[in-house]
Design an enzyme around this catalytic site. Sequence first.
Site, PDB file in Angstrom:
ATOM      1  N   SER A  84       0.869  -1.176   0.000  1.00  0.00           N
ATOM      2  CA  SER A  84       0.000   0.000   0.000  1.00  0.00           C
ATOM      3  C   SER A  84       0.904   1.225   0.000  1.00  0.00           C
ATOM      4  CB  SER A  84      -0.846  -0.030   1.279  1.00  0.00           C
ATOM      5  OG  SER A  84      -1.408   1.234   1.535  1.00  0.00           O
ATOM      6  N   TYR A  86      -1.914  -1.253  10.310  1.00  0.00           N
ATOM      7  CA  TYR A  86      -2.029  -1.538   8.878  1.00  0.00           C
ATOM      8  C   TYR A  86      -0.767  -1.062   8.152  1.00  0.00           C
ATOM      9  CZ  TYR A  86      -3.885  -1.323   4.077  1.00  0.00           C
ATOM     10  OH  TYR A  86      -4.073  -1.488   2.716  1.00  0.00           O
TER      11      TYR A  86
HETATM   12  N1  LIG Z   1      -8.751  -0.792  -2.037  1.00  0.00           N
HETATM   13  C1  LIG Z   1      -7.730   0.019  -1.944  1.00  0.00           C
HETATM   14  O1  LIG Z   1      -7.833   1.226  -2.195  1.00  0.00           O
HETATM   15  C2  LIG Z   1      -6.378  -0.521  -1.523  1.00  0.00           C
HETATM   16  C3  LIG Z   1      -5.275   0.366  -1.512  1.00  0.00           C
HETATM   17  C4  LIG Z   1      -4.030  -0.119  -1.135  1.00  0.00           C
HETATM   18  C5  LIG Z   1      -3.872  -1.455  -0.809  1.00  0.00           C
HETATM   19  N2  LIG Z   1      -4.960  -2.296  -0.823  1.00  0.00           N
HETATM   20  C6  LIG Z   1      -4.726  -3.703  -0.480  1.00  0.00           C
HETATM   21  O2  LIG Z   1      -5.349  -4.534  -1.444  1.00  0.00           O
HETATM   22  C7  LIG Z   1      -5.733  -5.774  -0.838  1.00  0.00           C
HETATM   23  C8  LIG Z   1      -7.198  -6.067  -1.125  1.00  0.00           C
HETATM   24  O3  LIG Z   1      -7.958  -5.075  -0.478  1.00  0.00           O
HETATM   25  P1  LIG Z   1      -9.456  -4.673  -0.916  1.00  0.00           P
HETATM   26  O4  LIG Z   1      -9.471  -3.211  -1.034  1.00  0.00           O
HETATM   27  O5  LIG Z   1      -9.899  -5.534  -2.030  1.00  0.00           O
HETATM   28  O6  LIG Z   1     -10.209  -5.012   0.439  1.00  0.00           O
HETATM   29  P2  LIG Z   1     -11.537  -5.859   0.768  1.00  0.00           P
HETATM   30  O7  LIG Z   1     -12.543  -5.681  -0.283  1.00  0.00           O
HETATM   31  O8  LIG Z   1     -11.837  -5.509   2.183  1.00  0.00           O
HETATM   32  O9  LIG Z   1     -10.997  -7.338   0.678  1.00  0.00           O
HETATM   33  C9  LIG Z   1     -10.159  -7.876   1.664  1.00  0.00           C
HETATM   34  C10 LIG Z   1     -10.271  -9.367   1.587  1.00  0.00           C
HETATM   35  O10 LIG Z   1      -9.453  -9.929   2.651  1.00  0.00           O
HETATM   36  C11 LIG Z   1     -10.216 -10.935   3.271  1.00  0.00           C
HETATM   37  N3  LIG Z   1      -9.833 -11.125   4.664  1.00  0.00           N
HETATM   38  C12 LIG Z   1      -9.782 -10.207   5.636  1.00  0.00           C
HETATM   39  N4  LIG Z   1      -9.491 -10.792   6.809  1.00  0.00           N
HETATM   40  C13 LIG Z   1      -9.351 -12.125   6.557  1.00  0.00           C
HETATM   41  C14 LIG Z   1      -9.082 -13.240   7.356  1.00  0.00           C
HETATM   42  N5  LIG Z   1      -8.928 -13.154   8.686  1.00  0.00           N
HETATM   43  N6  LIG Z   1      -9.013 -14.463   6.783  1.00  0.00           N
HETATM   44  C15 LIG Z   1      -9.219 -14.597   5.455  1.00  0.00           C
HETATM   45  N7  LIG Z   1      -9.486 -13.563   4.627  1.00  0.00           N
HETATM   46  C16 LIG Z   1      -9.567 -12.334   5.185  1.00  0.00           C
HETATM   47  C17 LIG Z   1     -11.656 -10.447   3.200  1.00  0.00           C
HETATM   48  O11 LIG Z   1     -12.541 -11.514   3.391  1.00  0.00           O
HETATM   49  P3  LIG Z   1     -14.113 -11.249   3.677  1.00  0.00           P
HETATM   50  O12 LIG Z   1     -14.643 -10.755   2.387  1.00  0.00           O
HETATM   51  O13 LIG Z   1     -14.614 -12.563   4.044  1.00  0.00           O
HETATM   52  O14 LIG Z   1     -14.172 -10.232   4.748  1.00  0.00           O
HETATM   53  C18 LIG Z   1     -11.703  -9.858   1.804  1.00  0.00           C
HETATM   54  O15 LIG Z   1     -12.008 -10.839   0.841  1.00  0.00           O
HETATM   55  C19 LIG Z   1      -5.407  -5.632   0.640  1.00  0.00           C
HETATM   56  O16 LIG Z   1      -4.155  -6.241   0.906  1.00  0.00           O
HETATM   57  C20 LIG Z   1      -5.310  -4.135   0.851  1.00  0.00           C
HETATM   58  O17 LIG Z   1      -4.465  -3.815   1.930  1.00  0.00           O
HETATM   59  C21 LIG Z   1      -6.199  -1.864  -1.175  1.00  0.00           C
END
Ligand SMILES: NC(=O)c1ccc[n+]([C@@H]2O[C@H](COP(=O)([O-])OP(=O)(O)OC[C@H]3O[C@@H](n4cnc5c(N)ncnc54)[C@H](OP(=O)(O)O)[C@@H]3O)[C@@H](O)[C@H]2O)c1
Length: 264
Positions: free
Chosen positions: A153, A166
């Site tokens: 990130s 985080y």
């Molecule tokens: N979106 C952004 O703007 C952004 C920016 C920078 C970095 N990122 C990174 O991109 C990645 C994906 O993020 P996203 O934005 O797509 O977030 P998201 O929609 O919240 O997805 C996160 C995923 O992680 C899973 N997860 C969380 N805790 C877990 C656990 N204990 N065991 C198994 N699975 C778990 C969630 O499962 P559930 O669906 O079951 O809760 C969900 O499928 C992350 O690493 C995040 O840090 C995102």
Amino acid sequence: MFVYTPPADLLKGRVILVTGAGSGIGRAVSKSFAAHGATVILLGRTLKKLEAVYDEIESAGYPQAAIYPMNLEGASPKDYEDLAATLKSEFGRLDGLLHNASLLGTLTPLVNYDITMWYQVLQVNLNAPFMLTKACFDLLKAAPEASVLFTSSGVGRKGRAYWGAYAVSKFATEGFMQTFAEELETNTAIRVNSISPGATRTSMRRAAYPAENPETLPLPEDITGLYLYLMGSESRGIHGQALSVRDNSLEELQAIHSHSPMAE
Ligand SMILES: NC(=O)c1ccc[n+]([C@@H]2O[C@H](COP(=O)([O-])OP(=O)(O)OC[C@H]3O[C@@H](n4cnc5c(N)ncnc54)[C@H](OP(=O)(O)O)[C@@H]3O)[C@@H](O)[C@H]2O)c1
């Protein structure tokens, strides 16, 4: 923005494990891996969401996916060994691993950070990828060319107030990736890199920026190019790099690729 139009068979015959595959970026990337020929193992904690992605892959006619429900917060080293044993017996190989699942935790000053939450965030974002990578290492090593992707990130590359556990977990993820990359430079065909996806329209982003208009952000489906590129053979030689969907271009990475001894 990284733009890449891969060949349709980019990942044909490959087996790729994606964590957090049930929603957001993990869901979109899993579908794009499958669309390019991969058998995707969908790992996540909410079975219903994983089943929905499985169904989408099936109805699109892509290679059949598999579901592996697992809560990374409570998983023990034995659970990871069992997962690796299942991959070996069911698929006989593992060509790619995308560490995508993460917990945001709370946005608050470090001195106020809840200690239980701190442990939870580091468990899911840092310790789980460590244990999963360790358990899958022999399978990855046996693959002709394996690719491991860590998700970082912007706050994992430059500290930002109130991002707490985080941000710390993402800095540590970069450190893990770099350390591992240097260890792998001899005697393996495993490549490891990290990706910063940039602001993307997901529920995590909404939780971090509730006042933001989501319409201004790219959809997860818009940012899959870098993930595909790094999973496929065309990125052979890209190793140990901290990359960003927003800041890196295909041309730039092709230049690294063409100067790498691994590209041969
Ligand atoms: N979106 C952004 O703007 C952004 C920016 C920078 C970095 N990122 C990174 O991109 C990645 C994906 O993020 P996203 O934005 O797509 O977030 P998201 O929609 O919240 O997805 C996160 C995923 O992680 C899973 N997860 C969380 N805790 C877990 C656990 N204990 N065991 C198994 N699975 C778990 C969630 O499962 P559930 O669906 O079951 O809760 C969900 O499928 C992350 O690493 C995040 O840090 C995102």
